[in-house]
Design a protein around this motif. Structure first.
Motif, PDB file in Angstrom:
ATOM      1  N   ASP A  32     -28.411  18.591  16.341  1.00 53.89           N
ATOM      2  CA  ASP A  32     -27.652  19.512  17.186  1.00 53.89           C
ATOM      3  C   ASP A  32     -28.112  20.947  16.992  1.00 53.89           C
ATOM      4  OD1 ASP A  32     -26.758  19.725  14.566  1.00 53.89           O
ATOM      5  OD2 ASP A  32     -24.664  20.065  15.118  1.00 53.89           O
ATOM      6  N   ALA A 358     -23.244  10.648  23.516  1.00 49.73           N
ATOM      7  CA  ALA A 358     -23.028  11.529  22.370  1.00 49.73           C
ATOM      8  C   ALA A 358     -21.919  10.998  21.472  1.00 49.73           C
ATOM      9  CB  ALA A 358     -22.697  12.939  22.848  1.00 49.73           C
ATOM     10  N   THR A 359     -20.885  10.433  22.078  1.00 44.32           N
ATOM     11  CA  THR A 359     -19.765   9.900  21.300  1.00 44.32           C
ATOM     12  C   THR A 359     -20.200   8.704  20.464  1.00 44.32           C
ATOM     13  OG1 THR A 359     -18.186  10.658  22.980  1.00 44.32           O
ATOM     14  CG2 THR A 359     -17.433   8.975  21.434  1.00 44.32           C
ATOM     15  N   GLY A 362     -22.406   9.858  17.707  1.00 39.90           N
ATOM     16  CA  GLY A 362     -21.624  10.561  16.691  1.00 39.90           C
ATOM     17  C   GLY A 362     -20.918   9.616  15.742  1.00 39.90           C
ATOM     18  N   PHE A 367     -25.713  13.460  15.325  1.00 41.53           N
ATOM     19  CA  PHE A 367     -25.073  14.551  16.053  1.00 41.53           C
ATOM     20  C   PHE A 367     -26.003  15.060  17.150  1.00 41.53           C
ATOM     21  CE2 PHE A 367     -22.938  15.749  11.754  1.00 41.53           C
ATOM     22  CZ  PHE A 367     -22.178  14.595  11.816  1.00 41.53           C
TER      23      PHE A 367
END
Length: 417
Positions: A32, A358-359, A362, A367
């Motif tokens: 990220d 992304a979820t 994660g 990230f």
């Protein structure tokens, strides 16, 4: 310069305490970086030390105040070495956005109806909205378009839009969304040929490559230290003559000296202490790969090693992404043109929203960002704004090939789910 050794990735990663974090039993992979990098322990220590033993306001007749003055001076000198300028051409502020608004408002005092400002569709909105605000003065805003196929700036279109009415050309050094590195030196030259000033947003480029404002000949350049391993602060370079000539909006009590006339109110002294520490981290990285003693030379060596490491990561990432069914990469994908991109990748996968991807990543401790990252003109131009923007994967020099492989495996698992 002597031969630059490869990064000692073990040493690099040992400097960043956050890299030991785990999520659901998995090591955290910080991909990220474009939204903000992690910081070395020395930055944390510098901020803590300032607050513990030197905390005071400036210009006082006592020890801690004088130490604060020295802290600011040291950070200004460090950033001067980082950007290749003089210390009195360095301005500190809360973030790049605030500093850009400060400059745009000051320049706006000199503009009149019919004057033009040229922007690009690749830029972060922090290098767009501060200039759009000058439309209230009758200033015309023009945009240079992109080559949609590879998300590169159309330099011919940009050149055709510069005229005798152009007063500012504002361009990003690198796209924070798709990773394109622009030919900034050429853009600056085109601006100057027309008698215009050139403003460069180097926020996204700064963690990936060396900056030399003298070589670029730009009039202004802004960056944010939290994007290159430091605290949440903004830094502006301005040619001394511009910083002295322009009239900033400021408090009456504030000095008219350069560069302090551009710094209103009490600065964030503890984070300024952290700025000096983050520059020293990069310089020490340079000293670890080549024998040198000058800080500027050490910083150049550091970026030589960083770019070599990041190129390997880019090659691995691009190869892996190309093998994932239904995945579309936005931006340069040609391995022969990697010098024109940094390791930031914007992708979409058919049947999955960026937020969903992304979820899921994660939850595995990987990230990555979803959305538009304030590059709204670009996401609108590419037709993805209304459907969640991109999944953005951003690598920096503390990332590893194993983390790239984990990311690729995580994306493949979503396609096969």
């Amino acid at each position: 310069m002597p031969t630059i050794k490869a990064l000692d990735l073990g040493w690099v990663r040992s400097q960043f305490p956050s890299l030991t974090r785990k999520v659901n039993g998995n090591p955290a992979a910080f991909l990220d970086g474009p939204g903000g990098t992690q910081v070395p322990q020395r930055v944390i220590d510098a901020i803590s030390d300032y607050l513990s033993t030197h905390n005071a306001n400036t210009a006082g007749a006592y020890a801690t105040s004088r130490e604060t003055d020295q802290t600011i001076a040291e950070a200004r000198s460090a950033m001067a070495d980082f950007l290749g300028c003089d210390a009195d051409e360095i301005v500190f502020g809360p973030n790049m956005t605030s500093l850009t608004f400060a400059i745009s408002r000051a320049i706006g005092r000199e503009l009149k109806a019919g004057d033009e400002i040229l922007l690009t569709h690749l830029d972060h909105d922090a290098n767009i909205s501060p200039w759009l605000a000058l439309e209230d003065r009758g200033v015309n805003i023009r945009f240079a378009d992109i080559h949609e196929k590879d998300c590169t700036l159309d330099l011919d279109a940009l050149a055709s839009k510069i005229s005798s009415r152009t007063k500012i050309v504002a361009v990003g050094y690198a796209s924070n969304a798709v990773g394109t590195i622009n030919d900034v030196k050429t853009v600056v030259g085109l601006a100057h040929e027309a008698g215009a000033m050139a403003f460069v947003d180097a926020v996204h480029y700064a963690p990936h490559g060396p900056i030399d404002v003298r070589e670029l000949a730009c009039d202004f350049l802004a960056c944010s230290t939290y994007k290159f391993f430091g605290p949440h602060m903004g830094v502006l370079y301005g040619k001394r003559e511009h910083l002295a000539r322009l009239h900033p909006y400021k408090l009456r009590a504030n000095t008219n000296a350069v560069p302090q006339r551009w710094e209103w109110g009490t600065l964030n002294h503890e984070c300024i202490a952290g700025i000096a520490a983050c520059v020293e981290y990069l310089a020490d990285l340079g000293r670890s790969v080549v024998a040198c003693c000058d800080r500027r030379q050490a910083l150049m060596a550091a970026y030589g090693a960083i770019q070599t490491h990041e190129r390997k990561l880019m090659e691995r990432m691009l190869h892996g992404l190309s093998e994932i069914p239904g995945l579309r990469l936005y931006g340069l994908s040609d391995p022969a043109r990697l010098e024109s991109r940094c390791p930031t990748f914007a992708v979409r996968i058919e049947g999955h929203t960026p937020l969903e991807l992304a979820t899921k990543l994660g939850e595995q401790g990987i990230f990555a960002w979803d959305g538009n990252y304030y590059a709204i003109n670009l996401t609108e131009r590419l037709g993805v704004e209304q459907t969640g923007g991109f999944l953005r994967i951003g690598l920096v020099h503390y990332n590893t090939e194993q983390e790239v492989d984990r990311l690729l495996g995580g994306l493949r698992s979503q396609v096969l789910a």
